[in-house]
Design a protein around this motif. Structure first.
Motif, PDB file in Angstrom:
ATOM      1  N   THR A  81       0.980  -1.745  -0.338  1.00  7.79           N
ATOM      2  CA  THR A  81      -0.376  -0.140  -0.030  1.00  7.79           C
ATOM      3  C   THR A  81       1.252   1.165  -0.075  1.00  7.79           C
ATOM      4  OG1 THR A  81      -0.158   0.468   2.404  1.00  7.79           O
ATOM      5  CG2 THR A  81      -1.774  -1.466   1.192  1.00  7.79           C
ATOM      6  N   LEU A  82       0.681   2.132  -0.190  1.00  5.67           N
ATOM      7  CA  LEU A  82       1.091   3.659   0.024  1.00  5.67           C
ATOM      8  C   LEU A  82       1.727   3.888   0.874  1.00  5.67           C
ATOM      9  CD1 LEU A  82      -0.844   6.375  -2.262  1.00  5.67           C
ATOM     10  CD2 LEU A  82       1.022   5.443  -2.365  1.00  5.67           C
ATOM     11  N   GLU A  83       0.750   3.628   2.052  1.00 10.27           N
ATOM     12  CA  GLU A  83       1.174   3.677   3.930  1.00 10.27           C
ATOM     13  C   GLU A  83       2.390   2.724   4.461  1.00 10.27           C
ATOM     14  OE1 GLU A  83       1.402   5.024   7.472  1.00 10.27           O
ATOM     15  OE2 GLU A  83      -0.050   5.817   5.483  1.00 10.27           O
ATOM     16  N   ASP A  84       2.526   1.938   2.876  1.00 19.42           N
ATOM     17  CA  ASP A  84       3.763   0.803   3.714  1.00 19.42           C
ATOM     18  C   ASP A  84       4.957   1.528   2.843  1.00 19.42           C
ATOM     19  OD1 ASP A  84       2.263  -1.313   4.976  1.00 19.42           O
ATOM     20  OD2 ASP A  84       2.113  -1.959   2.663  1.00 19.42           O
ATOM     21  N   LEU A  85       4.769   2.497   1.623  1.00 18.39           N
ATOM     22  CA  LEU A  85       5.371   3.135   1.107  1.00 18.39           C
ATOM     23  C   LEU A  85       5.786   4.560   1.710  1.00 18.39           C
ATOM     24  CD1 LEU A  85       7.271   3.656  -1.807  1.00 18.39           C
ATOM     25  CD2 LEU A  85       5.448   5.040  -2.697  1.00 18.39           C
ATOM     26  N   ARG A  86       4.847   4.603   2.695  1.00 18.78           N
ATOM     27  CA  ARG A  86       5.494   6.093   3.528  1.00 18.78           C
ATOM     28  C   ARG A  86       5.942   5.741   4.906  1.00 18.78           C
ATOM     29  NH1 ARG A  86      -0.093   7.381   2.151  1.00 18.78           N
ATOM     30  NH2 ARG A  86       0.204   8.773   0.770  1.00 18.78           N
ATOM     31  N   THR A  87       5.520   3.929   5.387  1.00 16.26           N
ATOM     32  CA  THR A  87       6.750   4.215   6.610  1.00 16.26           C
ATOM     33  C   THR A  87       7.949   3.737   6.280  1.00 16.26           C
ATOM     34  OG1 THR A  87       6.380   1.846   5.676  1.00 16.26           O
ATOM     35  CG2 THR A  87       4.828   3.392   7.055  1.00 16.26           C
ATOM     36  N   LEU A  88       8.653   4.001   4.711  1.00 15.34           N
ATOM     37  CA  LEU A  88       9.855   3.826   4.158  1.00 15.34           C
ATOM     38  C   LEU A  88      10.906   4.973   4.326  1.00 15.34           C
ATOM     39  CD1 LEU A  88       9.721   1.179   1.388  1.00 15.34           C
ATOM     40  CD2 LEU A  88      10.406   0.695   3.788  1.00 15.34           C
TER      41      LEU A  88
END
Length: 556
Positions: free
Chosen positions: A546-553
């Motif tokens: 998800t985009l949220e997974d991406l933002r956690t990086l």
């Protein structure tokens, strides 16, 4: 123009460096001086502004060829080059022009201010009268997209051979802001000027990626480490109260970074620093995305200087008080660099005795100085395991990994193996869904190989949607590209010019070097150097990230 077209034809038909140098040097011996200047400008990316946009070029070429626009577009996407497509579809001619290259370029510069009817008439006249290769070169000049496998360095080598001048001196003569419309060949090349030597940088020393484990390098005590900073490699030169900033791409970029003018009067004359230009907003190292707001700007406004200041993160000293010290060992150069920082840069003279190199964390001394200068901290370790741990924390300090430098290494020329190694961190990865595709270029122009990828996002009503976040066109084998291409052609949903939307079905693991928030992207996130790591045939699209997974990086 005839001679220039023949030159481009020769250059475009060979991959052999010696043949290209021979063709260029012969051209520089025979061509008119004004044409020489324009040829140098074209091959060093100093082209006049584009007088006609590509949409009109495609429409008018299709009209002259008497074919529908859709057929032209399909031909264009197969050929992969607009100028070549136009040269092929326009009715052939056996004529040849007698006008010079300079004459054509003067006309093209004047063309920009004319109306569409006048532009169309000019293009039709030349497309119909020029032979195939002249028409191809003419259109290349109109589009401004000259890519013929000739680097500025190769062109400079040929020019040196033709003029019997020093290649390094010529390289420096060709940098900076000169106008091919107004400068003469005598003034640009033949006339000796003190400034040609005054601004002269040194060839950059470049490292290879570490091929094995660091333990293979031997005793850890023989090596020093520094973080590999993600900016623009540069040399900053202070000589005779003048400042010069050179990028690794051999571009003089002094005017783009006015903050370094503060070095004059503070850094001694006869100093050449090697380091990284880094964004420094709010008193800390920013992201490459921050730096992009400064790259390519013709003028730097006061507000931009305040919002995104740039500093030099120095890690080597190549010249000191006018003496070339590249032959000294890394440790010797580093000692002089640190002493310079203590004696010259730290602003409070009363504290000099307390500020010995042993007591300073050189990476955090910006508040102590009025200059936009930091030192890349030299790191020493007792074991390679400690080095590995430091590498793993690279993203915390906004670096790409580590540079490993042998303590006794001189500063060499070009890319060499043995004394300097770059050991980058493993890339960040995310699993994404293929949503759009475009044809590739060159040998892949008949395949869909340029892909757009998306991640899941939950809307306010609870439904999930795919949001695009990155494009990538490398990482698969030729066989995999052919397999994906065949699938795309059978599963196209819509066509948008050269772009096809496809049924969401395939998941790919995407790797990238860096990540940052971005208002320019629909996803709100920008990734750096995205590429395909592998095709996840084992995953369904519901399992993509998800985009949220991406933002956690994104680093804090």
């Amino acid at each position: 123009m005839k001679r220039f077209a023949e030159l481009i034809k020769t250059l475009d038909s060979t991959n052999k460096t010696n043949e290209k140098v021979k063709a260029l040097s012969e051209y520089f011996l025979l061509a008119d001086d004004k044409d020489k200047v324009w040829t140098i400008a074209i091959l060093s990316h100093r082209r006049p502004p584009r007088p006609v946009n590509t949409t009109l070029l495609r429409e008018w070429a299709a009209e002259l060829a008497n074919i529908p626009l859709w057929l032209f577009e399909e031909s264009y996407h197969i050929v992969g080059d607009l100028a070549e497509t136009i040269a092929l579809i326009v009715p052939s001619s056996t004529n040849s022009t007698e006008k010079s290259l300079t004459h054509f370029l003067d006309e093209m510069i004047a063309l920009k201010s004319k109306n569409e009817d006048e532009k169309k008439a000019y293009l039709f006249q030349n497309w119909e009268q020029l032979n195939y290769y002249e028409r191809f070169v003419f259109t290349k000049l109109i589009t401004g997209g000259f890519r013929i496998g000739v680097s500025q360095k190769l062109m400079t080598k040929a020019l040196a051979k033709a003029t019997q001048m020093d290649e390094d001196v010529l390289a420096y003569k060709l940098m900076g802001n000169w106008n091919p419309s107004t400068i003469s060949f005598q003034d640009l090349i033949l006339e000796e000027k003190e400034s040609d030597y005054l601004s002269k940088p040194y060839p950059f020393y470049l490292a290879y990626a570490l091929e094995e484990t660091p333990q293979d390098l031997g005793n850890v005590s023989d090596w020093s480490a520094e973080h590999k900073w993600d900016g623009i490699r540069a040399q900053v030169i202070v000589r005779k109260d003048e400042l010069f900033v050179w990028s690794r791409g051999e571009e003089l970029v002094t005017d783009k970074y006015p903050e370094f003018q503060k070095f004059i009067g503070n850094i001694p004359n006869g100093t050449v620093l090697d380091g990284e230009l880094l964004p420094y907003p709010n008193g800390e190292i920013g992201t490459f995305n921050d730096l992009q707001t400064r790259i390519g700007r013709k003028t730097v406004s006061k507000s931009l200087l305040e919002k995104t200041p740039v500093v030099l993160k120095a890690y080597d000293l190549l010249e000191w008080h006018g003496e070339d010290i590249r032959g000294k060992s890394y440790l010797e150069r580093r000692k002089v660099l640190e002493k310079m920082f203590v004696d010259v840069v730290i602003s409070n003279p009363e504290n000099k005795d307390e500020k010995s190199p042993e007591n300073i964390d050189f990476s955090h001394t910006f508040e102590m100085t009025n200059l936009p200068l930091l030192l890349s901290k030299r790191l020493q370790f007792d074991s390679w395991e400690e080095v590995t741990v430091e590498r793993e924390r690279s993203r915390e300090v906004r670096s790409e990994g580590l540079m490993l430098k042998h303590n006794h290494s001189p500063y060499q020329v070009g890319r060499k193996k043995g004394d300097w190694w770059k050991w980058k961190v493993e890339p960040l990865t995310i699993d994404a869904v293929l949503t759009y595709a475009m044809r590739g270029h060159g040998r892949r122009s008949n395949l869909f190989t340029d892909y757009t990828f998306a991640l899941w996002q939950t809307k306010e009503n609870g439904e999930k949607e795919l949001v695009t976040f990155a494009k990538a066109y490398s990482g698969l084998t030729d066989a995999e590209f052919r397999e994906v291409d065949a699938w795309i052609k059978k599963n196209t949903l819509e066509r948008f010019g050269p772009v096809r939307s496809v049924t969401p079905h395939h998941v790919f693991e995407i790797a990238f070097e860096g990540i940052a928030l971005s208002k320019r992207h629909k996803s709100g996130v920008a990734t750096r150097f995205p590429r395909i790591l592998r095709w996840r045939k084992d995953k369904k699209i519901e399992e993509a990230n998800t985009l949220e997974d991406l933002r956690t990086l994104i680093p804090n």
